[in-house]
Scaffold this motif. Structure first.
Motif, short mmCIF file in Angstrom:
data_model
loop_
_atom_site.label_atom_id
_atom_site.label_comp_id
_atom_site.label_asym_id
_atom_site.label_seq_id
_atom_site.Cartn_x
_atom_site.Cartn_y
_atom_site.Cartn_z
N ALA A 30 0.82 -1.21 0.00
CA ALA A 30 0.00 0.00 0.00
C ALA A 30 0.85 1.27 0.00
CB ALA A 30 -0.93 -0.01 1.21
N PHE A 31 2.15 1.11 0.32
CA PHE A 31 3.06 2.26 0.35
C PHE A 31 4.32 1.91 -0.44
CE2 PHE A 31 0.44 2.44 4.14
CZ PHE A 31 0.01 3.76 4.17
N PRO A 32 4.21 1.91 -1.77
CA PRO A 32 5.33 1.43 -2.62
C PRO A 32 6.60 2.27 -2.51
CG PRO A 32 3.58 2.45 -3.95
CD PRO A 32 3.04 2.31 -2.58
N GLY A 33 6.50 3.51 -2.03
CA GLY A 33 7.69 4.34 -1.92
C GLY A 33 8.47 4.12 -0.64
N SER A 34 8.04 3.16 0.15
CA SER A 34 8.71 2.90 1.42
C SER A 34 9.09 1.43 1.53
CB SER A 34 7.79 3.28 2.59
OG SER A 34 6.63 2.46 2.57
N LYS A 35 9.85 1.10 2.57
CA LYS A 35 10.22 -0.29 2.84
C LYS A 35 9.76 -0.67 4.23
CE LYS A 35 14.35 -0.62 -0.08
NZ LYS A 35 15.81 -0.92 -0.08
N ILE A 36 9.14 -1.86 4.35
CA ILE A 36 8.71 -2.39 5.64
C ILE A 36 9.32 -3.78 5.76
CG2 ILE A 36 6.78 -2.93 7.16
CD1 ILE A 36 5.05 -1.06 5.51
N GLN A 48 9.86 8.37 3.63
CA GLN A 48 9.71 9.78 3.96
C GLN A 48 8.98 9.92 5.30
OE1 GLN A 48 11.17 12.16 2.14
NE2 GLN A 48 11.94 10.48 0.86
N THR A 49 9.24 11.03 5.99
CA THR A 49 8.72 11.22 7.34
C THR A 49 7.20 11.09 7.41
OG1 THR A 49 10.55 12.70 7.88
CG2 THR A 49 8.61 12.80 9.30
N ALA A 50 6.49 11.73 6.48
CA ALA A 50 5.03 11.70 6.51
C ALA A 50 4.50 10.29 6.30
CB ALA A 50 4.47 12.65 5.45
N VAL A 51 5.15 9.55 5.39
CA VAL A 51 4.72 8.18 5.11
C VAL A 51 4.99 7.28 6.31
CG1 VAL A 51 5.03 6.17 3.61
CG2 VAL A 51 5.07 8.48 2.64
N ILE A 52 6.15 7.45 6.91
CA ILE A 52 6.49 6.65 8.10
C ILE A 52 5.47 6.89 9.22
CG2 ILE A 52 8.15 6.47 10.00
CD1 ILE A 52 10.37 6.55 8.06
N GLN A 53 5.07 8.15 9.39
CA GLN A 53 4.09 8.46 10.43
C GLN A 53 2.77 7.76 10.16
OE1 GLN A 53 4.53 10.28 13.37
NE2 GLN A 53 2.54 9.32 13.76
N ARG A 54 2.37 7.75 8.87
CA ARG A 54 1.12 7.08 8.50
C ARG A 54 1.21 5.57 8.76
NH1 ARG A 54 -4.33 7.12 7.99
NH2 ARG A 54 -5.02 5.81 6.27
N ILE A 55 2.30 4.96 8.35
CA ILE A 55 2.48 3.52 8.57
C ILE A 55 2.53 3.22 10.06
CG2 ILE A 55 4.04 1.56 8.21
CD1 ILE A 55 4.89 2.89 5.57
N ASN A 56 3.21 4.07 10.80
CA ASN A 56 3.29 3.88 12.26
C ASN A 56 1.90 3.93 12.90
OD1 ASN A 56 4.98 3.88 14.85
ND2 ASN A 56 3.72 5.71 15.11
N ASP A 57 1.07 4.87 12.44
CA ASP A 57 -0.29 4.97 12.97
C ASP A 57 -1.09 3.70 12.67
OD1 ASP A 57 0.26 7.47 13.94
OD2 ASP A 57 -0.73 8.55 12.30
N ILE A 58 -0.92 3.19 11.44
CA ILE A 58 -1.65 1.97 11.07
C ILE A 58 -1.19 0.80 11.91
CG2 ILE A 58 -2.00 0.30 9.20
CD1 ILE A 58 -1.88 2.65 7.24
N LEU A 59 0.14 0.66 12.07
CA LEU A 59 0.66 -0.44 12.87
C LEU A 59 0.21 -0.33 14.33
CD1 LEU A 59 4.26 -0.84 11.42
CD2 LEU A 59 2.45 -2.56 11.38
#
Length: 358
Positions: A30-36, A48-59
């Motif tokens: 769902a977030f192709p520009g990042s790595k998990i 990126q910071t904003a994307v990491i924050q979003r993924i962190n919220d989901i997790l």
């Protein structure tokens, strides 16, 4: 690129990550520009910071979901990935019953002391609640949070918050500006609390369409407050007639809170506080809750607690000294005899004083 590591504690990795880590792979897709990357009980996020924050919220939401239901499925991941920020907060709130609300910046708003929790419980059980306590105990903040929660949960259609406008050493007539500008400083603590709990755009929208009303107590006269969460703050500064007027505005499906502080009455000396009268009259009435807070509930700077305790001790000492002061027997005089005739028997401090010459 920024990196963040989340450590899973008290979690079954199979139930949380899914077979062959399918839940994490679904989230990464769902977030192709990042790595998990999942390794053991650690999940590493890069992006990126904003994307990491979003993924962190989901997790974080998925972790709370796991602790509530015992597993995470691909449908659960899809639900949180597709949810808006507000929907995620609502879902997290539902799975965290001790949380009142998530603030505008994602912070958790919940009771911090036993008496704050009693206040929350009292509001859940009663349609009218009186909350008493010194400054800094969180009465206003918790009350506003409960009102915002009720609005978000569609339990009420509007929030109405009011305060009596009592001049404490200054006159409104000499303050600059129109009436709104004169009154707004008295209501500033309420604005501050709401700004903590609602995004700026939504708060502005609610004010403009009157979903949230913040007004002086005098504006409540003649209204029926229906389908609303109504808060009267600083109620110790109401007169008996004002508080009776306010309480009788309560309409069907309304939730009403009355907050006050026994130690901060700004009314003229000869006027009795309507709050204190109401506490005497309404004790024992079914459906009304009463919560008393103390210095132990102060959640501001540690010195606020010490200040409250010091003033309480001073007041108690003054009352004790007043009770222990000896009562001088009354003097009786013959008709036509003046107290001055007995002047030799009176101490200097009790000699008659001619106030016209003072």
């Amino acid at each position: 690129m920024v990196e963040k590591v989340i450590t899973l504690e008290n979690v079954s990795l199979v139930d949380f990550l899914g077979p062959d880590n399918q839940n994490i792979r679904q989230l990464a897709a769902a977030f192709p520009g990042s790595k998990i990357i999942s390794r053991g009980n650690e999940i590493k996020i890069q992006g990126q910071t904003a994307v990491i924050q979003r993924i962190n919220d989901i997790l974080s939401s998925l972790i709370e979901h796991y602790h509530e239901y015992g597993q995470v499925t691909d449908k659960t991941v899809s639900q949180y990935v597709g949810a808006s920020d507000e929907e995620m907060q609502d879902a997290r709130l539902a799975s965290s019953p001790d949380v009142i609300l998530f603030g505008a910046k994602g912070g958790v708003i919940k009771a911090k002391t036993a008496n704050q929790q009693r206040l929350v419980d009292a509001v859940n059980k009663n349609d009218l609640v009186f909350a008493l306590g010194p400054a800094g105990t969180g009465k206003t903040y918790i009350s506003v949070a409960l009102a915002v929660r009720a609005l978000k949960n569609k339990e009420v259609k509007k929030i109405i918050i009011s305060r009596p406008v009592v001049e404490a050493g200054e006159s409104l007539g000499f303050l600059p500006g129109d009436m709104k500008e004169k009154v707004d400083p008295y209501l500033r603590p309420i604005y501050d609390a709401l700004e903590d709990m609602l995004p700026p755009e939504k708060f502005k929208f609610y004010l403009e369409n009157k979903t949230i009303e913040i007004a002086p107590l005098a504006y409540m006269r003649g209204r029926t407050l229906n389908h609303a969460f109504v808060l009267l703050d600083e109620a110790q500064n109401t007169t008996p007639s004002q508080l009776k007027m306010f309480l009788t505005r309560m309409g069907p499906n309304a939730k009403v809170m009355v907050n006050g502080d026994r130690s901060q009455v700004d009314l003229p000396t000869k006027i009795k506080s309507g709050l204190f009268q109401a506490l005497d009259i309404l004790q024992g009435v079914s459906g009304i809750g009463f919560v008393e807070m103390s210095a132990e509930d102060v959640v501001r700077h540690r010195l606020v607690k010490e200040i409250v305790l010091a003033y309480d001790k001073h007041d108690a000492d003054q009352e004790r000294a007043q009770r222990e002061r000896p009562v001088r027997p009354a003097r009786y005089y013959q008709p036509g005899q003046r107290p001055a005739d007995q002047g030799d028997d009176l101490p200097a401090s009790e000699l008659p004083v001619n106030h016209e010459q003072s």
